[in-house]
Design a protein around this motif. Structure first.
Motif, mmCIF file in Angstrom:
data_model
loop_
_atom_site.group_PDB
_atom_site.id
_atom_site.type_symbol
_atom_site.label_atom_id
_atom_site.label_comp_id
_atom_site.label_asym_id
_atom_site.label_seq_id
_atom_site.Cartn_x
_atom_site.Cartn_y
_atom_site.Cartn_z
ATOM 1 N N ARG A 74 0.830 -1.207 0.000
ATOM 2 C CA ARG A 74 0.000 0.000 0.000
ATOM 3 C C ARG A 74 0.866 1.259 0.000
ATOM 4 N NH1 ARG A 74 -3.006 -1.398 4.151
ATOM 5 N NH2 ARG A 74 -1.825 -0.218 5.682
ATOM 6 N N GLN A 75 1.956 1.255 0.758
ATOM 7 C CA GLN A 75 2.841 2.418 0.808
ATOM 8 C C GLN A 75 3.560 2.636 -0.515
ATOM 9 O OE1 GLN A 75 5.474 2.742 4.183
ATOM 10 N NE2 GLN A 75 4.012 1.764 5.541
ATOM 11 N N VAL A 76 4.025 1.559 -1.133
ATOM 12 C CA VAL A 76 4.747 1.681 -2.411
ATOM 13 C C VAL A 76 3.821 2.215 -3.503
ATOM 14 C CG1 VAL A 76 5.897 0.352 -4.227
ATOM 15 C CG2 VAL A 76 6.466 -0.069 -1.855
ATOM 16 N N ILE A 77 2.577 1.763 -3.518
ATOM 17 C CA ILE A 77 1.618 2.266 -4.508
ATOM 18 C C ILE A 77 1.333 3.741 -4.279
ATOM 19 C CG2 ILE A 77 -0.777 2.071 -5.292
ATOM 20 C CD1 ILE A 77 0.970 -0.142 -6.341
ATOM 21 N N ALA A 78 1.189 4.142 -3.017
ATOM 22 C CA ALA A 78 0.933 5.555 -2.711
ATOM 23 C C ALA A 78 2.093 6.435 -3.165
ATOM 24 C CB ALA A 78 0.685 5.729 -1.217
ATOM 25 N N LEU A 79 3.330 5.967 -2.975
ATOM 26 C CA LEU A 79 4.504 6.770 -3.316
ATOM 27 C C LEU A 79 4.740 6.841 -4.819
ATOM 28 C CD1 LEU A 79 6.932 5.565 -0.507
ATOM 29 C CD2 LEU A 79 6.096 7.876 -0.802
ATOM 30 N N ILE A 92 4.397 0.910 -14.228
ATOM 31 C CA ILE A 92 4.513 0.041 -13.051
ATOM 32 C C ILE A 92 3.888 -1.305 -13.379
ATOM 33 C CG2 ILE A 92 3.790 -0.296 -10.653
ATOM 34 C CD1 ILE A 92 3.760 2.687 -10.288
ATOM 35 N N LEU A 93 4.547 -2.368 -12.975
ATOM 36 C CA LEU A 93 4.000 -3.715 -13.158
ATOM 37 C C LEU A 93 3.690 -4.308 -11.791
ATOM 38 C CD1 LEU A 93 3.368 -6.079 -15.112
ATOM 39 C CD2 LEU A 93 5.676 -6.908 -14.662
ATOM 40 N N LEU A 94 2.436 -4.726 -11.599
ATOM 41 C CA LEU A 94 2.007 -5.388 -10.371
ATOM 42 C C LEU A 94 1.971 -6.886 -10.638
ATOM 43 C CD1 LEU A 94 -0.951 -3.029 -9.363
ATOM 44 C CD2 LEU A 94 1.459 -2.818 -8.765
ATOM 45 N N MET A 126 -7.839 -4.202 -7.902
ATOM 46 C CA MET A 126 -8.370 -3.274 -6.905
ATOM 47 C C MET A 126 -7.424 -2.096 -6.714
ATOM 48 S SD MET A 126 -9.086 -4.002 -2.886
ATOM 49 C CE MET A 126 -9.562 -2.683 -1.776
ATOM 50 N N LEU A 127 -6.119 -2.343 -6.722
ATOM 51 C CA LEU A 127 -5.140 -1.269 -6.578
ATOM 52 C C LEU A 127 -5.204 -0.311 -7.761
ATOM 53 C CD1 LEU A 127 -2.068 -3.222 -5.174
ATOM 54 C CD2 LEU A 127 -3.421 -1.515 -3.981
ATOM 55 N N VAL A 128 -5.438 -0.830 -8.970
ATOM 56 C CA VAL A 128 -5.564 0.028 -10.154
ATOM 57 C C VAL A 128 -6.757 0.973 -9.982
ATOM 58 C CG1 VAL A 128 -5.959 0.063 -12.640
ATOM 59 C CG2 VAL A 128 -4.462 -1.660 -11.660
ATOM 60 N N HIS A 129 -7.895 0.430 -9.566
ATOM 61 C CA HIS A 129 -9.084 1.264 -9.356
ATOM 62 C C HIS A 129 -8.881 2.248 -8.203
ATOM 63 C CE1 HIS A 129 -11.817 -0.721 -12.206
ATOM 64 N NE2 HIS A 129 -11.220 -1.845 -11.869
ATOM 65 N N VAL A 162 -0.044 1.085 -15.936
ATOM 66 C CA VAL A 162 -0.035 0.071 -14.874
ATOM 67 C C VAL A 162 -0.377 -1.272 -15.501
ATOM 68 C CG1 VAL A 162 -0.957 -0.620 -12.645
ATOM 69 C CG2 VAL A 162 -0.770 1.800 -13.192
ATOM 70 N N GLY A 163 0.542 -2.206 -15.403
ATOM 71 C CA GLY A 163 0.305 -3.562 -15.887
ATOM 72 C C GLY A 163 0.090 -4.513 -14.719
#
Length: 820
Positions: free
Chosen positions: A535-540, A561-563, A573-576, A668-669
């Motif tokens: 969650r922190q890495v996505i926010a940053l 970014i590749l998840l 869910m992170l993409v949305h 975002v992939g």
């Protein structure tokens, strides 16, 4: 809270920021650090302290209503955000990992893991809500016009072979026979029940006393159990081990705080509107009252400079170019001779840019080598935000630190401050006009002097030559120059490439902090990241750059970014959530979604052009590519050849290069099988690869509790969450959501008062689903070790082992000699 309280928060943040700036901008440069661990420790302390300042400034900016204060806080807030991203980028470069564990740092600073959470600034949505509402209305109207039903997926229907068809017929036939047999058995049981009741009617009824005793026994047992349960709950509440019934009710103070927040936001909007009106009126007054006098005084000063230069040198000077500052150089406190020397020196520097000789290069190379030998170690990278932070702190000290606001209780804007600021802008505006006029006047003066001397009447103005090697950049062809953005937007929605994001927030991605990260790394074991780290890495890397234009332009640029992670860990869910936190548009360029759309090479180019044009103009935008590994297949499977999943393999990297710092566009992939893709091509597109693991025990415990509450259930003592989290090891968030939905039906929710939930109820649905086994997670870790960042980390670990090997061998030999 009152205005003074939020001013105090701002003042505390300023004090902490000033101490950090004195540490980061010392009078003498810091020596390079040779120890990598100590250098990372220094970075981690700065990172954690900047996050605390970020949190305080965000709170102050959201609550303070004074428009001029909000502007300074916004400048500082953006600068601190950018500095946090720079430190994070440097930590990744030095530790070769996207995830960092700072248990010792937060313990030394007496903080909790919650203090490391990256706050999402609320102004991302609030200050753009009108634009976002218009865009959302346009999207919903287009979806209504084309129909609410989703378009069928363009995947062809696969025909069954003979064996599969026979098996399907057998299953349906056996089910039909089973239903018939069950109906016959039900009729037989009903007949038997009727016969039994007829026999019972002939018997004498049971004694009334026996019936009364039975009823009394059941009722008294029920009352006693209920009483004991209430006493036990009261005891737990008294001991502070459980919450009372008042805890779950909304506190009146909380409701009052919510009302105050709504009124404060309205007041902010009203004050901002008044502030803008005041600026316009003050500018007009200054232009009418002070503009003419300022213009004439500038002209007189410039004419005086012409005369002084002519008296000193015998010729009129060349007027400074606008690039060099124009007449601002004249207004500086310098003599005419000094000004002429400065202008001449700049012209010589531009004209005499020649390659240096071999001897100079050799000498310079020797000096550089000597400096490198002297300065061996790790240094902090230069920052693009420290100067902005220093300017903001200086403004606070000069204007707001000791300002008396006792008469400004309502926090209206300060008129005198507006005049000071706009007077400088007016001076700059008038100076540009005066420069054009005085250049012409100087040319006339030179012509008049030349005529008197009988010299050449042609102007002796020198034309500056631009650099020879400057190549003209080819402008990209606009394939849709004759179409409006609204029509392109409409087309993308109709084609299903522009979609509406789901209403989820980043805080809904539930996960607990990893408390053993530092301990495991000290024993040379790389821990799997927790969901809190993800969650922190996505926010940053995604939310903060997309939400703020200044941060996106100056901070280290992340274009893609590749998840990567197993199915059900929450990648989509992170993409949305990224789209919801920043108000970004969501473009879907997944291979399955592109099948059958914009056929041919020209169609593909047109599609990419339209998508990126709309994404850049209506920023922020997120371009999502689901099943990203299919675009870089080593070998396309037979059943997917018709879909042509590798359509974007060549053209997408070209479009990626067109994304600049000012374009708030992020690709975002998401992938659950990255091993099937060509790693080199995949890493060429995605500069950041974030590995998302299955949830650990702590995250599963929190997740079960929150999911059950969200579905309407109650977590009581009869539900052992610890046991449930233990037996669900290996299951992802998606599996847990499916299980909760399957159990907490409407019928089961009605029975909760009489029959509370137990952990045993969740075992059967969990057993029917296949978990993510340890081998699959290990395969993902091995694949991640082959990525560029993983290789760097492995190389650093091997170098560390080589350095420690001689030390260990020396210790062993010393021990052996002691024994002898």
């Amino acid at each position: 809270m009152s205005h003074s309280t939020y001013n105090k928060i701002w003042a505390d943040a300023q004090m902490e920021l000033r101490s950090l700036l004195t540490h980061e901008l010392p009078a003498e440069p810091l020596r390079p650090e040779k120890d990598r661990v100590m250098f990372f420790q220094r970075l981690a302390v700065l990172y954690v302290r900047y996050i605390q300042i970020f949190r305080h400034l965000e709170e102050a900016y959201d609550q303070i209503v004074h428009p001029q204060k909000r502007r300074i806080i916004r400048q500082l807030l953006d600068g601190v955000m950018g500095r946090v991203l720079e430190l994070k980028h440097e930590m990744v470069e030095k530790e070769f990992s996207e995830y960092h564990y700072m248990d010792d740092v937060i313990q030394d600073l007496k903080l909790t893991p919650e203090d490391l959470e990256i706050p999402i600034p609320r102004y991302f949505i609030r200050e753009n809500r009108t634009v976002l509402q218009e865009r959302s209305q346009m999207l919903s109207s287009i979806l209504k016009s084309i129909g609410v039903e989703e378009q069928p997926k363009p995947v062809g229907v696969r025909s069954l072979n003979f064996e599969e068809a026979i098996k399907m017929i057998q299953v349906s036939e056996r089910a039909r026979q089973g239903r018939l047999r069950a109906r016959f058995m039900k009729e037989i049981r009903q007949d038997e029940e009727r016969q039994r009741r007829a026999k019972d009617r002939n018997k004498e009824s049971t004694a009334l006393d026996e019936a009364a005793v039975c009823i009394q026994k059941v009722w008294r047992g029920f009352l006693q159990r209920k009483k004991i349960k209430e006493e036990r709950e009261d005891e737990l509440i008294f001991l502070g081990m459980n919450f009372g019934p008042d805890h779950f009710q909304l506190n009146p103070s909380i409701l009052a705080a919510q009302e105050n927040q709504a009124s404060r936001q309205k007041k902010q909007d009203d004050y901002e509107e008044d502030f803008q009106k005041s600026i316009m009126s003050i500018i007009e007054k200054l232009r009418d009252m002070e503009g003419p006098d300022l213009k004439e005084s500038m002209k007189e000063q410039i004419r005086q400079w012409f005369i002084e230069c002519h008296d000193a040198t015998g010729t009129f000077p060349d007027y400074p170019e606008e690039e060099d500052g124009g007449s601002a150089l004249i207004f500086a406190e310098k003599t005419p001779q000094q000004l002429l020397e400065e202008v001449a020196a700049k012209e010589e520097e531009e004209a005499n840019k020649k390659p240096k000789g071999k001897e100079e290069k050799k000498d310079k190379g020797k000096k550089d080598k000597g400096e490198e030998e002297e300065e061996v170690g790790l240094k902090m990278m230069p920052s693009a935000f420290l100067s902005d932070l220093e300017t903001g702190c200086g403004t606070y000290q000069a204007v707001w630190q000791n300002r008396d606001e006792s008469k400004n209780f309502n926090q209206w804007h300060e008129v005198e401050l507006i005049k000071e600021e706009k007077r400088k802008d007016l001076e700059y505006e008038i100076r540009l006009q005066v420069d054009e006029l005085m250049r012409q006047e100087l040319a006339h003066w030179k012509l008049a002097v030349d005529k008197d001397k009988g010299g050449n009447t042609k102007g002796n103005t020198k034309k500056k030559k631009g650099p020879k090697n400057e190549k003209k950049k080819k402008k990209e062809k606009d394939l849709t120059a004759d179409r409006s953005i609204e029509s392109l937007f409409h087309e993308l929605v109709e084609q299903g490439l522009l979609k509406q994001s789901k209403a989820v927030r980043l805080e809904d991605y539930i996960g607990e902090y990893n408390y053993l990260g530092t301990t495991l790394r000290q024993t040379d074991i790389e821990p799997m990241p927790s969901l809190s780290d993800v969650r922190q890495v996505i926010a940053l890397n995604a939310v903060l750059p997309l939400g703020c234009q200044v941060v996106h332009e100056k901070a280290p640029l992340v274009k893609a970014i590749l998840l990567a992670g197993p199915a059900g860990v929450g990648k989509k869910m992170l993409v949305h959530a990224i789209c919801q936190e920043t108000g970004a548009n969501l473009f879907d360029l997944s291979p399955l979604n592109l099948a059958g759309k914009y056929p041919g090479k020209n169609g593909l180019q047109m599609m990419l052009h339209v998508v990126f044009k709309v994404a850049k103009q209506l920023h922020p935008s997120v371009i999502w590519i689901g099943d990203a590994e299919k675009m870089f297949y080593k070998k396309v499977p037979k059943e997917e050849k018709e879909l042509d999943p590798r359509r974007l393999k060549k053209d997408l990297p070209k479009m990626l290069k067109s994304i600049k710092g000012g374009d708030r566009v992020l690709i975002v992939g998401t992938t659950q099988d990255p091993g099937s893709a060509d790693l080199k091509s995949l890493c060429k597109v995605y500069s950041k690869i974030i590995l998302i693991p299955r949830p650990d025990y702590a995250s599963r415990y929190v997740m079960w509790r929150e999911l059950i509450k969200k579905a309407g259930g109650e977590v009581t003592d009869s539900l052992d969450l610890s046991c449930l989290a233990k037996i669900s090891d290996g299951y992802t968030q998606g599996h847990m959501v499916q299980v909760v939905r399957a159990i907490l039906t409407e019928h089961r929710l009605q029975q909760l008062a009489k029959r509370p939930l137990t952990a045993a109820e969740f075992v059967s649905p969990l057993a029917k689903t296949d978990p993510i086994f340890h081998d699959e997670e290990e395969a993902l870790k091995h694949w991640y070790a082959k990525t560029p960042l993983g290789k760097k980390r492995a190389k650093a670990a091997s170098e560390k082992d080589e350095e420690e090997a001689p030390v260990k061998s020396g210790k062993k030999s010393g021990e052996n000699t002691k024994k002898k």
